[in-house]
Design an enzyme around this catalytic site. Sequence first.
Site, PDB file in Angstrom:
ATOM      1  N   ALA A  83     -32.126 106.092  54.010  1.00  0.00           N
ATOM      2  CA  ALA A  83     -31.061 105.112  53.898  1.00  0.00           C
ATOM      3  C   ALA A  83     -29.824 105.304  53.291  1.00  0.00           C
ATOM      4  CB  ALA A  83     -31.718 103.551  53.500  1.00  0.00           C
ATOM      5  N   LYS A  88     -24.137 111.267  47.360  1.00  0.00           N
ATOM      6  CA  LYS A  88     -25.474 111.894  47.719  1.00  0.00           C
ATOM      7  C   LYS A  88     -25.895 112.925  46.501  1.00  0.00           C
ATOM      8  CE  LYS A  88     -27.554 111.768  51.013  1.00  0.00           C
ATOM      9  NZ  LYS A  88     -28.527 110.930  51.323  1.00  0.00           N
ATOM     10  N   PRO A  98      -9.249 113.135  68.824  1.00  0.00           N
ATOM     11  CA  PRO A  98      -8.632 113.516  67.550  1.00  0.00           C
ATOM     12  C   PRO A  98      -9.143 114.634  66.786  1.00  0.00           C
ATOM     13  CG  PRO A  98      -9.989 111.479  67.271  1.00  0.00           C
ATOM     14  CD  PRO A  98     -10.193 111.966  68.685  1.00  0.00           C
ATOM     15  N   THR A 135     -27.891 116.072  51.912  1.00  0.00           N
ATOM     16  CA  THR A 135     -27.014 116.885  52.658  1.00  0.00           C
ATOM     17  C   THR A 135     -26.580 118.250  52.103  1.00  0.00           C
ATOM     18  OG1 THR A 135     -24.625 116.851  53.707  1.00  0.00           O
ATOM     19  CG2 THR A 135     -25.207 115.377  51.734  1.00  0.00           C
ATOM     20  N   ASP A 136     -25.970 119.043  52.736  1.00  0.00           N
ATOM     21  CA  ASP A 136     -25.415 120.470  52.296  1.00  0.00           C
ATOM     22  C   ASP A 136     -24.122 119.981  51.703  1.00  0.00           C
ATOM     23  OD1 ASP A 136     -24.159 119.886  54.764  1.00  0.00           O
ATOM     24  OD2 ASP A 136     -24.120 121.927  55.593  1.00  0.00           O
ATOM     25  N   GLU A 137     -23.448 118.811  52.155  1.00  0.00           N
ATOM     26  CA  GLU A 137     -22.198 118.569  51.732  1.00  0.00           C
ATOM     27  C   GLU A 137     -22.135 118.756  50.082  1.00  0.00           C
ATOM     28  OE1 GLU A 137     -19.935 115.871  53.849  1.00  0.00           O
ATOM     29  OE2 GLU A 137     -21.091 116.183  55.818  1.00  0.00           O
ATOM     30  N   TYR A 150     -18.590 110.450  49.647  1.00  0.00           N
ATOM     31  CA  TYR A 150     -19.666 110.488  50.125  1.00  0.00           C
ATOM     32  C   TYR A 150     -20.683 111.508  49.511  1.00  0.00           C
ATOM     33  CZ  TYR A 150     -23.432 111.818  53.482  1.00  0.00           C
ATOM     34  OH  TYR A 150     -24.647 112.583  54.075  1.00  0.00           O
ATOM     35  N   ALA A 202     -20.337 113.225  46.874  1.00  0.00           N
ATOM     36  CA  ALA A 202     -20.599 112.887  45.235  1.00  0.00           C
ATOM     37  C   ALA A 202     -21.363 112.044  45.220  1.00  0.00           C
ATOM     38  CB  ALA A 202     -19.209 112.286  44.740  1.00  0.00           C
TER      39      ALA A 202
HETATM   40  P1  NAD Z   1     -26.563 106.664  59.695  1.00  0.00           P
HETATM   41  O1  NAD Z   1     -25.456 106.045  59.216  1.00  0.00           O
HETATM   42  O2  NAD Z   1     -26.892 106.913  61.137  1.00  0.00           O
HETATM   43  O3  NAD Z   1     -28.048 105.491  59.345  1.00  0.00           O
HETATM   44  C1  NAD Z   1     -28.138 105.097  57.964  1.00  0.00           C
HETATM   45  C2  NAD Z   1     -28.993 103.893  58.090  1.00  0.00           C
HETATM   46  O4  NAD Z   1     -29.472 103.492  56.736  1.00  0.00           O
HETATM   47  C3  NAD Z   1     -28.667 102.725  58.894  1.00  0.00           C
HETATM   48  O5  NAD Z   1     -29.635 102.366  59.995  1.00  0.00           O
HETATM   49  C4  NAD Z   1     -28.314 101.811  58.095  1.00  0.00           C
HETATM   50  O6  NAD Z   1     -28.564 100.340  58.416  1.00  0.00           O
HETATM   51  C5  NAD Z   1     -29.098 102.009  56.867  1.00  0.00           C
HETATM   52  N1  NAD Z   1     -28.777 101.420  55.709  1.00  0.00           N
HETATM   53  C6  NAD Z   1     -27.339 101.823  54.961  1.00  0.00           C
HETATM   54  N2  NAD Z   1     -27.396 100.947  53.908  1.00  0.00           N
HETATM   55  C7  NAD Z   1     -28.713 100.502  53.677  1.00  0.00           C
HETATM   56  C8  NAD Z   1     -29.058  99.623  52.487  1.00  0.00           C
HETATM   57  N3  NAD Z   1     -28.491  99.200  51.421  1.00  0.00           N
HETATM   58  N4  NAD Z   1     -30.381  99.342  52.715  1.00  0.00           N
HETATM   59  C9  NAD Z   1     -31.064  99.649  53.713  1.00  0.00           C
HETATM   60  N5  NAD Z   1     -30.792 100.374  54.922  1.00  0.00           N
HETATM   61  C10 NAD Z   1     -29.327 100.732  54.834  1.00  0.00           C
HETATM   62  O7  NAD Z   1     -27.091 108.053  59.041  1.00  0.00           O
HETATM   63  P2  NAD Z   1     -27.884 109.344  59.572  1.00  0.00           P
HETATM   64  O8  NAD Z   1     -26.992 110.059  59.933  1.00  0.00           O
HETATM   65  O9  NAD Z   1     -28.950 108.955  60.287  1.00  0.00           O
HETATM   66  O10 NAD Z   1     -28.193 109.738  57.986  1.00  0.00           O
HETATM   67  C11 NAD Z   1     -29.464 109.521  57.574  1.00  0.00           C
HETATM   68  C12 NAD Z   1     -29.627 110.240  56.161  1.00  0.00           C
HETATM   69  O11 NAD Z   1     -29.469 111.541  56.181  1.00  0.00           O
HETATM   70  C13 NAD Z   1     -28.584 110.005  55.217  1.00  0.00           C
HETATM   71  O12 NAD Z   1     -29.077 110.059  54.032  1.00  0.00           O
HETATM   72  C14 NAD Z   1     -27.631 111.309  55.326  1.00  0.00           C
HETATM   73  O13 NAD Z   1     -27.044 111.345  54.013  1.00  0.00           O
HETATM   74  C15 NAD Z   1     -28.434 112.183  55.519  1.00  0.00           C
HETATM   75  N6  NAD Z   1     -27.941 113.349  56.345  1.00  0.00           N
HETATM   76  C16 NAD Z   1     -27.188 113.019  57.619  1.00  0.00           C
HETATM   77  C17 NAD Z   1     -26.720 114.328  57.901  1.00  0.00           C
HETATM   78  C18 NAD Z   1     -25.936 114.096  59.438  1.00  0.00           C
HETATM   79  O14 NAD Z   1     -25.543 114.993  60.071  1.00  0.00           O
HETATM   80  N7  NAD Z   1     -25.914 112.648  59.958  1.00  0.00           N
HETATM   81  C19 NAD Z   1     -27.013 115.655  57.584  1.00  0.00           C
HETATM   82  C20 NAD Z   1     -27.634 115.925  56.377  1.00  0.00           C
HETATM   83  C21 NAD Z   1     -28.165 114.653  55.564  1.00  0.00           C
HETATM   84  P1  TYD Z   2     -18.244 114.385  61.068  1.00  0.00           P
HETATM   85  O1  TYD Z   2     -18.806 114.177  62.047  1.00  0.00           O
HETATM   86  O2  TYD Z   2     -17.347 113.111  60.410  1.00  0.00           O
HETATM   87  O3  TYD Z   2     -19.134 115.011  60.016  1.00  0.00           O
HETATM   88  P2  TYD Z   2     -18.893 115.647  58.579  1.00  0.00           P
HETATM   89  O4  TYD Z   2     -17.567 115.340  57.980  1.00  0.00           O
HETATM   90  O5  TYD Z   2     -20.076 114.839  57.567  1.00  0.00           O
HETATM   91  O6  TYD Z   2     -18.708 117.102  58.511  1.00  0.00           O
HETATM   92  O7  TYD Z   2     -16.896 115.525  61.196  1.00  0.00           O
HETATM   93  C1  TYD Z   2     -17.299 116.700  61.506  1.00  0.00           C
HETATM   94  C2  TYD Z   2     -16.076 117.682  61.389  1.00  0.00           C
HETATM   95  O8  TYD Z   2     -14.992 117.162  62.434  1.00  0.00           O
HETATM   96  C3  TYD Z   2     -15.222 117.481  60.145  1.00  0.00           C
HETATM   97  O9  TYD Z   2     -14.768 118.762  59.814  1.00  0.00           O
HETATM   98  C4  TYD Z   2     -14.077 116.362  60.444  1.00  0.00           C
HETATM   99  C5  TYD Z   2     -13.649 116.636  61.946  1.00  0.00           C
HETATM  100  N1  TYD Z   2     -13.409 115.522  62.712  1.00  0.00           N
HETATM  101  C6  TYD Z   2     -12.517 115.646  63.424  1.00  0.00           C
HETATM  102  O10 TYD Z   2     -11.636 116.606  63.533  1.00  0.00           O
HETATM  103  N2  TYD Z   2     -11.958 114.579  64.200  1.00  0.00           N
HETATM  104  C7  TYD Z   2     -12.625 113.436  63.995  1.00  0.00           C
HETATM  105  O11 TYD Z   2     -12.231 112.328  64.678  1.00  0.00           O
HETATM  106  C8  TYD Z   2     -13.739 113.255  63.502  1.00  0.00           C
HETATM  107  C9  TYD Z   2     -14.638 112.180  63.335  1.00  0.00           C
HETATM  108  C10 TYD Z   2     -14.050 114.458  62.596  1.00  0.00           C
END
Ligand code: NAD
Ligand code: TYD
Length: 348
Positions: A81, A158, A209, A129-131, A154, A156
């Site tokens: 979450a 994490k 975009p 995350t790797d970020e 974000y 920071a």
């Molecule tokens: P997401 O935004 O799709 O889902 C987040 C979920 O958390 C949602 O279902 C939301 O309702 C729930 N949530 C948010 N705040 C909450 C709270 N206060 N209490 C309970 N539930 C809450 O995110 P995601 O892309 O599925 O990412 C999941 C995890 O993986 C995150 O911790 C993110 O940092 C990490 N992560 C994501 C990516 C990516 O590429 N998406 C990569 C590396 C790590």
């Molecule tokens: P995003 O999917 O938001 O993931 P993250 O920022 O966590 O890497 O963005 C992926 C890359 O795409 C990022 O370099 C920002 C860029 N981006 C765009 O160029 N246009 C967009 O509309 C969005 C949402 C992201």
Amino acid sequence: MKLLITGGCGFIGSAVVRHLIATTDWQIANIDKLTYAGNLENLKDIEGKPNYHFEKADITDEARIDQLFLQYSFSHIIHLAAESHVDRSIMDPMAFVKTNVLGTAILLNACIKAWSDNFKDKLFYHVSTDEVYGSLGETGFFTEDTPYDPRSPYSASKAASDHLVRAWHHTYGLPVLTTHCSNNYGPFHFPEKLIPLVIHQALSGKPLPIYGDGMQIRDWLYVRDHCRAIERVLQAGEPGQAYNIGGWNEKANLDIVQTVCALLDELRPDPAGPYRRLITYVTDRPGHDRRYAIDARKIERELGWRPAETFETGIRKTVQWYLDHPDWVADVQSGAYKDWVGQNYGAR
Ligand code: NAD
Ligand code: TYD
């Protein structure tokens, strides 16, 4: 195993729940607040399974979390979450501090209270995350030893949560695992992130975009490969360790958008012309990280995990999934998505 998954209604969380319901007989409770990013539709197919339970709850609500720990006697936690979108974190950072930092601390403390210092067969698995490592130059990779250098609200938040997890391990002896994953893509991805946003915009004939010059690089991983990695780390990872998870798939954003356009040209041609005509350069994201790339050799060497999908196979499946699921698309398009698109950094 009595497993708590937090954030199980989000993009990655729902894939993890579905994967573990299919591959194990564990009791799984999913705690999710159902923010704009959480959607019960994402798990419609497993509703009613006897070993699956859903609880709508906010991880920052300490009393409720403590009560759920008592009710379910969790032995293991996969903590997903979070507020997860960098652009939103720039516009509303406090929501990220609250959920990602305070929420993680409340879960860690709930483990200490519920498990009363008896940590045998217990585990807190933190999905990061790797970020947190910041931004790379043209060469090099993030390893598990790369110093933290988060640069967005974000990342920071994490990073702060990662440090809390480490602190609870060192101070209280809580068994923890942390993984740092690169950018995921696949089905049920909320259309604010690059890949699903571009698919939705293209199918609606709207601008695609590109922030800045579009040459920023991300390392893309198909979400089901991430789920397989999470299952492997949960079962075989060494407590206290961190593992980087990546797809060995570095791509510039412009390449990603052009690949999605080409697939749509093939699978759903637009009589108005090739989708790439919609590509629009817009103002860059403030503090935009230039390049992420994961060195995933540790998880391969120690746990034998490697991604199964190449970017070519994974992105084709992803585009096809969006074309096959117009109802899901219409549902999310009618809500928070509609309010979000167009709010980014404006025309250049
Ligand atoms: P997401 O935004 O799709 O889902 C987040 C979920 O958390 C949602 O279902 C939301 O309702 C729930 N949530 C948010 N705040 C909450 C709270 N206060 N209490 C309970 N539930 C809450 O995110 P995601 O892309 O599925 O990412 C999941 C995890 O993986 C995150 O911790 C993110 O940092 C990490 N992560 C994501 C990516 C990516 O590429 N998406 C990569 C590396 C790590
Ligand atoms: P995003 O999917 O938001 O993931 P993250 O920022 O966590 O890497 O963005 C992926 C890359 O795409 C990022 O370099 C920002 C860029 N981006 C765009 O160029 N246009 C967009 O509309 C969005 C949402 C992201």
